[in-house]
Motif scaffolding. Sequence first.
Motif, PDB file in Angstrom:
ATOM      1  N   GLN A 184      17.775  16.230  45.023  1.00 48.53           N
ATOM      2  CA  GLN A 184      18.018  16.190  46.469  1.00 48.53           C
ATOM      3  C   GLN A 184      17.475  14.915  47.116  1.00 48.53           C
ATOM      4  O   GLN A 184      17.130  14.911  48.295  1.00 48.53           O
ATOM      5  CB  GLN A 184      17.429  17.430  47.151  1.00 48.53           C
ATOM      6  CG  GLN A 184      18.044  18.733  46.657  1.00 48.53           C
ATOM      7  CD  GLN A 184      17.480  19.944  47.366  1.00 48.53           C
ATOM      8  OE1 GLN A 184      16.390  19.910  47.929  1.00 48.53           O
ATOM      9  NE2 GLN A 184      18.236  21.033  47.375  1.00 48.53           N
ATOM     10  N   ARG A 185      17.419  13.850  46.352  1.00 48.20           N
ATOM     11  CA  ARG A 185      16.939  12.584  46.913  1.00 48.20           C
ATOM     12  C   ARG A 185      17.704  11.413  46.326  1.00 48.20           C
ATOM     13  O   ARG A 185      18.410  11.545  45.321  1.00 48.20           O
ATOM     14  CB  ARG A 185      15.438  12.407  46.663  1.00 48.20           C
ATOM     15  CG  ARG A 185      15.006  12.471  45.208  1.00 48.20           C
ATOM     16  CD  ARG A 185      13.507  12.679  45.095  1.00 48.20           C
ATOM     17  NE  ARG A 185      13.073  12.852  43.711  1.00 48.20           N
ATOM     18  CZ  ARG A 185      12.408  11.920  43.031  1.00 48.20           C
ATOM     19  NH1 ARG A 185      12.127  10.747  43.596  1.00 48.20           N
ATOM     20  NH2 ARG A 185      12.014  12.150  41.790  1.00 48.20           N
ATOM     21  N   GLN A 186      17.564  10.275  46.981  1.00 50.69           N
ATOM     22  CA  GLN A 186      18.183   9.039  46.535  1.00 50.69           C
ATOM     23  C   GLN A 186      17.127   8.125  45.918  1.00 50.69           C
ATOM     24  O   GLN A 186      15.932   8.342  46.063  1.00 50.69           O
ATOM     25  CB  GLN A 186      18.854   8.330  47.713  1.00 50.69           C
ATOM     26  CG  GLN A 186      19.904   9.161  48.426  1.00 50.69           C
ATOM     27  CD  GLN A 186      20.617   8.381  49.507  1.00 50.69           C
ATOM     28  OE1 GLN A 186      21.089   7.276  49.287  1.00 50.69           O
ATOM     29  NE2 GLN A 186      20.671   8.954  50.710  1.00 50.69           N
TER      30      GLN A 186
END
Length: 563
Positions: free
Chosen positions: A59-61
């Motif tokens: 859920q992150r970049q």
Amino acid sequence: MKKSLILLCLLSVQHILGQENYPRDAFRSPLDIPLILAGTFGELRSNHFHSGIDIKTQQRQGLPVYAIADGTVSRIKVSHWGYGKALYIAHPNGYTSVYAHLQKFSPEIEAFVKETQYRNRSYEIEVFPEYGQLRVSKDSLVAYSGNTGGSSGPHLHFEIRSSLTERPTNPLLYGLDVRDATNPTLEALYAYPLSRDAVVNQSEDRVQLSLTRQDDGSYLASEVAAIGTIGFGVAAYDRQDLAANQNGLYELEQKVNGRVTAAFDFDSFSFGETRLINTLIDYEYLSKYRRRIQRCYKLNGNDLSIYKQLENDGKLSVLQGMNYTVEITLKDLAGNTSRVVIPVVGRREIPQEKKEVQKTDHYISAGKPNNFDLGKARVFFPANTFYEDFYIDLQSSNDTITVHNNSVPAHKNFTLTFDTQGYDEEFLKTAFIARLDERLRPDYMKTYKRGNTFSTRTRSLGTYTLARDTVPPTIRPKNFKSKQWLTNYRYLSLLISDDLSGIASYEATLNGEWILMEYEPKNNTITYNFDDKILDKKQCDLKVVVTDNVGNSTTFTSSFFRS
């Protein structure tokens, strides 16, 4: 000598495409985290099959993305939609790996991309570096994961293709480790009368069959009383461990009395056939109920290469007084299976539910070009725009035209032309062809204006009209104010939007020099990175010009200070 070379090429292609020859130890994972999938290869998407796997990025970049093997960068594409920032690496063993929806590239590749963007004065680029110009080694950093393009959330879209044919293959065939001890899920089962005389459970139309779970985990369908040629379809999905995502099936097999009559899998397919997904699924049912039913038989026009075995196109000819046992097995790549048994008895029954064919004044012969004059508009369908012949509903009223409805898929673009003679010139300057959505809101269609005609090309059936956009785009600063000191700022960000026809172009200058603005249409943001250029003035004059699709334009100017 020439024959030997041709034979060698053919053997190479066979090596690349043959399932038993997929190298399972040649590639590493593109990420250094456990692989949990949000999407699988061949998954059923809107008008196409998914050509890779979608790997969750917690859920992150910004997760490091690594080259799966030694190779050279063969292609880089940066676009507002689609794959967003995408990197293609060609490997010596005949494969190309693809990494998409990236946040940014590794420093060397990023510098190459920025130089190209500034040279072209465009954020969107597609470039094919010379072979060996940007070499990478296995395990080397090539990019960072992101959420660019058509991505609906942070993830890495990853593909492995044949370098020779560009045909994508299932990345899980190459030994990537994904935990999966979960059986595919059968949501619903359907039977279809296919011949003119066919009846299934007293119906001439599609019927849903009830299912009972057995002690061994398999399903038993209710008895099917039928006559004539029939077929079956399943609504089903697969899941991997550690994720709740309802992903696509890998393989389906259908047997009749122990004999395989249909079998297909998603080892590979070509991009040229991906739109044929609309022949595999029940498109009409999808348009009404938003559920995808996969047919266990072939329709006319279905030229998909996914089939391993077919007998009578997977259809069952049911004779009076005969009994049949149909068995459908759903499989995933890890070997997990789900099975349903369908007892079929040949019994002629009077149909209580008739299949209605809506007849209209216009008929489509799918194999021929079809041209219709509707007064103020014309519609032209090239040959093979549609998969089957049917009665098409065409209606015209003033400046609005209805082209059937979205229950029929179009394989090719058709052309819709409006006669604009008699319209006010001022109206036409900012007018365009719009497709009306379910709430009758106009969506801009790329409009070609020639003389007294407006035309557009599309694959979407529905209602079209002439609309007008007289309101220019809006521009407002997001993270700064005029005359503000921005010495410690890493980037400059503005919000741009248009209320109707949409953004066509944008351009920004700083102290009169063109600067690169990265556009993220999902949140209407354009962003400039201060690291791109060294500013030699304390006072910086910014100018941004945004134009919509009918030519309305807005100019924004501001000054700020930076030391």
